[in-house]
Design an enzyme around this catalytic site. Structure first.
Site, PDB file in Angstrom:
ATOM      1  N   PRO A  41     -15.318  -5.880   7.712  1.00 16.45           N
ATOM      2  CA  PRO A  41     -14.479  -4.789   8.193  1.00 16.45           C
ATOM      3  C   PRO A  41     -15.284  -3.698   8.888  1.00 16.45           C
ATOM      4  CG  PRO A  41     -14.157  -5.216   5.841  1.00 16.45           C
ATOM      5  CD  PRO A  41     -15.370  -5.953   6.267  1.00 16.45           C
ATOM      6  N   GLU A  42     -14.971  -3.471  10.143  1.00 12.34           N
ATOM      7  CA  GLU A  42     -15.509  -2.340  10.905  1.00 12.34           C
ATOM      8  C   GLU A  42     -14.328  -1.409  11.201  1.00 12.34           C
ATOM      9  OE1 GLU A  42     -17.958  -3.749  14.155  1.00 12.34           O
ATOM     10  OE2 GLU A  42     -18.571  -5.503  13.018  1.00 12.34           O
ATOM     11  N   HIS A  76     -13.397 -12.271  -8.925  1.00 11.54           N
ATOM     12  CA  HIS A  76     -13.931 -11.350  -7.925  1.00 11.54           C
ATOM     13  C   HIS A  76     -13.232  -9.996  -7.940  1.00 11.54           C
ATOM     14  CE1 HIS A  76     -16.427 -14.486  -6.405  1.00 11.54           C
ATOM     15  NE2 HIS A  76     -15.403 -15.240  -6.047  1.00 11.54           N
ATOM     16  N   ARG A  91     -19.158 -10.245  -2.774  1.00  5.79           N
ATOM     17  CA  ARG A  91     -20.583  -9.900  -2.804  1.00  5.79           C
ATOM     18  C   ARG A  91     -20.891  -8.578  -3.499  1.00  5.79           C
ATOM     19  NH1 ARG A  91     -22.511 -12.420   2.960  1.00  5.79           N
ATOM     20  NH2 ARG A  91     -21.966 -14.525   2.364  1.00  5.79           N
ATOM     21  N   ARG A 108     -35.272   8.425  21.325  1.00  8.55           N
ATOM     22  CA  ARG A 108     -35.293   7.355  20.312  1.00  8.55           C
ATOM     23  C   ARG A 108     -35.931   6.095  20.892  1.00  8.55           C
ATOM     24  NH1 ARG A 108     -31.871   8.539  15.833  1.00  8.55           N
ATOM     25  NH2 ARG A 108     -32.832   6.649  15.000  1.00  8.55           N
TER      26      ARG A 108
END
Length: 274
Positions: free
Chosen positions: A2-3, A93, A112, A151
DNA sequence: ATAAGGCCCTGACCGC
DNA sequence: TGCGGTCAGGGCCTTA
């Protein structure tokens, strides 16, 4: 994984399912899921609270409660939230379960165990390091140029830095760089002013399109993402380079190349992206 | 201040 | 079939 578009889709889908509902109790099965306060205090504090508003910042979901506190959820890689009927049993889970007075239960699952949940008075405790929200007026080419100036890290790595811009992850970083026709290996500080504008635009376009298509539901596997209403996103159909190694670039036909940058898979067209 | 690498986790996958 | 090893990956932490 998920972004920003996936998290936005999540919060939009959950809002009507949770609006006005009250939490009767909580069960924590994997205490490290709760980042703050400790799991015991979390269970005590959240009991009796009602959901009143819903928001998102970067990849964080913000559930405003009637106490004024905010339940903050970050799904990281494999986290999932589902509103389920009372008779749906948690599986191995499921690390957090919120009983709702309606009889339903909100299941937090995470294969995870990277995801985290906070209950805080002030969200700035959690969100302090986040950069500008990319689809708001706070994200501007001038600010991006300033953040990149000097940068020396690869531009791909800098796009993943949540303090430069919030919500961009591996998928949309690669897609935004393709859109801007910029080689992901370029040094961030070396981009020209015009290239920074292209990148700013690329980030906004891929995220906007991602939200319209309800996010990217990639194939099977632990990183699969499906919105809480079960209707998969379709943004993956429009990926130009992400996980398309060896396939022809949709613009020029040259095979998409994969390299590793900042320990992340990076996909790009070696011909279009300079 | 910045950059780079390790860590947390576990299911999938690979070679034998 | 089983086993060991490798990989993915967001954000935080440590090190240089």
């Amino acid at each position: 994984m998920p972004e920003l578009p996936e998290v936005e889709t999540y919060i939009r889908a959950l809002a009507p399912l949770l609006q006005g509902k009250r939490i009767a109790g909580a069960h924590v099965y994997w205490p490290r899921t709760i980042a703050a306060p400790d799991a015991g205090a979390f269970v005590n504090l959240i009991q009796g609270r009602g959901f009143v508003h819903f928001d998102r910042r970067g990849k964080y979901m913000l559930f405003g409660l009637d106490s004024g506190e905010t339940l903050v959820v970050h799904l990281r890689m494999t986290g999932e939230l589902r509103v389920q009927p009372a008779d749906m049993r948690p599986d191995k889970h499921t690390h957090l379960l919120l009983d709702l007075e309606s009889g339903e239960r909100l299941h937090y699952r995470d294969q995870r165990k990277f995801g985290r949940v906070w209950l805080v008075d002030d969200v700035t405790q959690v969100l302090a390091r986040l950069g500008p929200e990319p689809l708001s007026g706070d994200f501007a080419p001038s600010g991006l140029a300033q953040a990149l100036s000097g940068r020396t890290a690869a531009i791909k790595a800098l796009l993943l830095d949540q303090s430069i811009v919030a919500g961009v992850g591996n998928i949309y970083a690669d897609e935004a760089l393709f859109h801007a026709r910029i080689d992901p290996r370029r040094t961030g500080g070396d981009l020209t002013a015009d290239e920074v504008v292209c990148l700013w635009q690329g980030v906004r376009e891929v995220l906007t399109k991602g939200i319209e298509l309800r996010g990217s539901s990639l194939g099977s596997g632990p990183q699969n993402y499906t919105p809480p209403d079960g209707l998969p996103g379709e943004a993956q159909e429009f990926h130009q380079v992400f996980r398309r190694t060896g396939l022809p670039c949709p613009v020029c036909g040259v095979p998409v190349q994969r390299v590793v940058l900042a320990q992340r898979s990076t996909h790009f067209c070696p011909s279009c992206q300079r």
